[in-house]
Design a protein around this motif. Sequence first.
Motif, PDB file in Angstrom:
ATOM      1  N   SER A 154       5.075 -74.912   3.153  1.00 51.38           N
ATOM      2  CA  SER A 154       6.368 -74.266   2.862  1.00 51.38           C
ATOM      3  C   SER A 154       6.978 -74.819   1.570  1.00 51.38           C
ATOM      4  CB  SER A 154       7.334 -74.354   4.043  1.00 51.38           C
ATOM      5  OG  SER A 154       7.567 -75.676   4.373  1.00 51.38           O
ATOM      6  N   TYR A 155       6.739 -76.111   1.297  1.00 53.04           N
ATOM      7  CA  TYR A 155       7.136 -76.692  -0.008  1.00 53.04           C
ATOM      8  C   TYR A 155       6.506 -75.873  -1.134  1.00 53.04           C
ATOM      9  CZ  TYR A 155       6.295 -80.131  -3.831  1.00 53.04           C
ATOM     10  OH  TYR A 155       6.182 -80.771  -5.038  1.00 53.04           O
ATOM     11  N   PHE A 156       5.214 -75.632  -1.034  1.00 48.11           N
ATOM     12  CA  PHE A 156       4.492 -74.894  -2.078  1.00 48.11           C
ATOM     13  C   PHE A 156       5.074 -73.483  -2.237  1.00 48.11           C
ATOM     14  CE2 PHE A 156       1.128 -71.716  -2.774  1.00 48.11           C
ATOM     15  CZ  PHE A 156       0.883 -71.977  -4.107  1.00 48.11           C
ATOM     16  N   GLU A 157       5.239 -72.777  -1.130  1.00 53.10           N
ATOM     17  CA  GLU A 157       5.697 -71.384  -1.223  1.00 53.10           C
ATOM     18  C   GLU A 157       7.106 -71.309  -1.805  1.00 53.10           C
ATOM     19  OE1 GLU A 157       4.693 -69.005   2.280  1.00 53.10           O
ATOM     20  OE2 GLU A 157       2.938 -68.799   0.956  1.00 53.10           O
ATOM     21  N   ARG A 158       7.957 -72.248  -1.411  1.00 45.54           N
ATOM     22  CA  ARG A 158       9.346 -72.226  -1.892  1.00 45.54           C
ATOM     23  C   ARG A 158       9.395 -72.473  -3.396  1.00 45.54           C
ATOM     24  NH1 ARG A 158      12.885 -76.283  -1.439  1.00 45.54           N
ATOM     25  NH2 ARG A 158      11.408 -77.394  -0.122  1.00 45.54           N
ATOM     26  N   HIS A 159       8.665 -73.485  -3.870  1.00 51.59           N
ATOM     27  CA  HIS A 159       8.742 -73.809  -5.296  1.00 51.59           C
ATOM     28  C   HIS A 159       7.946 -72.832  -6.163  1.00 51.59           C
ATOM     29  CE1 HIS A 159      11.148 -77.201  -4.418  1.00 51.59           C
ATOM     30  NE2 HIS A 159      10.202 -77.869  -3.785  1.00 51.59           N
ATOM     31  N   MET A 160       6.906 -72.242  -5.603  1.00 47.90           N
ATOM     32  CA  MET A 160       6.165 -71.236  -6.385  1.00 47.90           C
ATOM     33  C   MET A 160       7.005 -69.993  -6.648  1.00 47.90           C
ATOM     34  SD  MET A 160       3.308 -71.874  -7.739  1.00 47.90           S
ATOM     35  CE  MET A 160       2.681 -70.283  -8.246  1.00 47.90           C
ATOM     36  N   ALA A 161       8.073 -69.818  -5.853  1.00 50.25           N
ATOM     37  CA  ALA A 161       8.956 -68.659  -6.062  1.00 50.25           C
ATOM     38  C   ALA A 161       9.915 -68.886  -7.233  1.00 50.25           C
ATOM     39  CB  ALA A 161       9.733 -68.371  -4.783  1.00 50.25           C
ATOM     40  N   ARG A 162       9.943 -70.097  -7.790  1.00 45.97           N
ATOM     41  CA  ARG A 162      10.823 -70.353  -8.942  1.00 45.97           C
ATOM     42  C   ARG A 162      10.339 -69.522 -10.132  1.00 45.97           C
ATOM     43  NH1 ARG A 162      13.694 -75.269  -7.978  1.00 45.97           N
ATOM     44  NH2 ARG A 162      14.294 -75.496 -10.154  1.00 45.97           N
ATOM     45  N   PRO A 163      11.259 -68.957 -10.920  1.00 44.98           N
ATOM     46  CA  PRO A 163      10.835 -68.165 -12.084  1.00 44.98           C
ATOM     47  C   PRO A 163       9.905 -68.950 -13.011  1.00 44.98           C
ATOM     48  CG  PRO A 163      13.172 -67.841 -11.667  1.00 44.98           C
ATOM     49  CD  PRO A 163      12.720 -68.908 -10.710  1.00 44.98           C
ATOM     50  N   SER A 164      10.147 -70.245 -13.176  1.00 50.00           N
ATOM     51  CA  SER A 164       9.295 -71.052 -14.073  1.00 50.00           C
ATOM     52  C   SER A 164       7.856 -71.091 -13.582  1.00 50.00           C
ATOM     53  CB  SER A 164       9.836 -72.490 -14.153  1.00 50.00           C
ATOM     54  OG  SER A 164       9.818 -73.098 -12.872  1.00 50.00           O
ATOM     55  N   ALA A 165       7.680 -71.239 -12.276  1.00 55.83           N
ATOM     56  CA  ALA A 165       6.320 -71.316 -11.716  1.00 55.83           C
ATOM     57  C   ALA A 165       5.653 -69.952 -11.754  1.00 55.83           C
ATOM     58  CB  ALA A 165       6.376 -71.845 -10.289  1.00 55.83           C
ATOM     59  N   LYS A 166       6.438 -68.912 -11.513  1.00 58.77           N
ATOM     60  CA  LYS A 166       5.858 -67.561 -11.556  1.00 58.77           C
ATOM     61  C   LYS A 166       5.365 -67.252 -12.968  1.00 58.77           C
ATOM     62  CE  LYS A 166       8.488 -65.143  -8.007  1.00 58.77           C
ATOM     63  NZ  LYS A 166       9.617 -64.239  -7.877  1.00 58.77           N
ATOM     64  N   GLU A 167       6.200 -67.572 -13.955  1.00 61.30           N
ATOM     65  CA  GLU A 167       5.836 -67.244 -15.342  1.00 61.30           C
ATOM     66  C   GLU A 167       4.572 -67.986 -15.786  1.00 61.30           C
ATOM     67  OE1 GLU A 167       8.619 -67.029 -19.115  1.00 61.30           O
ATOM     68  OE2 GLU A 167       7.652 -68.990 -18.970  1.00 61.30           O
ATOM     69  N   ALA A 168       4.416 -69.225 -15.309  1.00 64.76           N
ATOM     70  CA  ALA A 168       3.290 -70.056 -15.768  1.00 64.76           C
ATOM     71  C   ALA A 168       2.083 -69.975 -14.843  1.00 64.76           C
ATOM     72  CB  ALA A 168       3.754 -71.504 -15.894  1.00 64.76           C
ATOM     73  N   THR A 169       2.121 -69.083 -13.852  1.00 69.84           N
ATOM     74  CA  THR A 169       0.981 -68.984 -12.918  1.00 69.84           C
ATOM     75  C   THR A 169      -0.309 -68.764 -13.700  1.00 69.84           C
ATOM     76  OG1 THR A 169       2.383 -68.069 -11.194  1.00 69.84           O
ATOM     77  CG2 THR A 169       0.027 -67.678 -10.978  1.00 69.84           C
ATOM     78  N   PRO A 170      -1.323 -69.606 -13.462  1.00 67.43           N
ATOM     79  CA  PRO A 170      -2.544 -69.474 -14.261  1.00 67.43           C
ATOM     80  C   PRO A 170      -3.238 -68.128 -14.026  1.00 67.43           C
ATOM     81  CG  PRO A 170      -2.556 -71.530 -12.984  1.00 67.43           C
ATOM     82  CD  PRO A 170      -1.387 -70.712 -12.506  1.00 67.43           C
TER      83      PRO A 170
END
Length: 213
Positions: A189-205
């Motif tokens: 749930s830590y991963f899913e919550r933080h992956m929803a941040r715009p910064s993480a979405k934009e930098a998704t490999p």
Amino acid sequence: MPELQIIGAPQSNYVCVVRIACHEKGVPYTLVPALPHSPEVDAIHPFGKIPVMRHGDVTLSESRAICFYIDQTFEGPPLAPRNPVKGGRTEEWISHVNTTIDPLLVRQYLRAHFFPGTPDGSPDRAAIEAALPKMEQHFAVLERAVARTGHLVGDSFTLADINLLPILYYMTKMPESSAMLGRHTSLHSYFERHMARPSAKEATPPPFPGRQG
Ligand SMILES: N[C@@H](CCC(=O)N[C@@H](CS)C(=O)NCC(=O)O)C(=O)O
């Protein structure tokens, strides 16, 4: 202000770290795609690794150094807490991720899937099987670390989380590690919550060239 260039391949977890850091800090940048050991990288990193950075006359290698420079140079929320204890904890986790977790999860396990070096290109099962018991230990450590606050340090999102997130993203891409993440419910749930941040979405490999997913 001159243009900030982040130089490297967007598939690299370390390039991803620097890109998330720029976004969290609110710093515009240009991603200049380049592979390790290419001339533009070799000109800055003494061992040809990515990412490297160019900002006017300033060039830097190593993701931690680049993030330090960005954090100190630009306005915006601190990437690492200024409080000495929380700042120290953040550095401690960054070091654990870079010196212990990345070598096992990325360099050993993921490489055995993505770049196995086997004659027919099939996954290197021996390397994968050797990694799995140690990965269980790493996941258990991380599960305990995020269980209380949903962050690695204190109760806010720091550069420690930024360093871990791209590695966890890659863990979702392979069967054994994806199942392992699913079994560690706080970490998942830590991963899913933080992956929803715009910064993480934009930098998704993006996928590696020639590969799906
Ligand atoms: N400690 C470096 C690690 C960077 C790194 O290992 N980058 C990989 C790509 S993810 C690379 O360039 N590998 C090529 C090599 O090791 O020769 C950092 O934090 O920037």
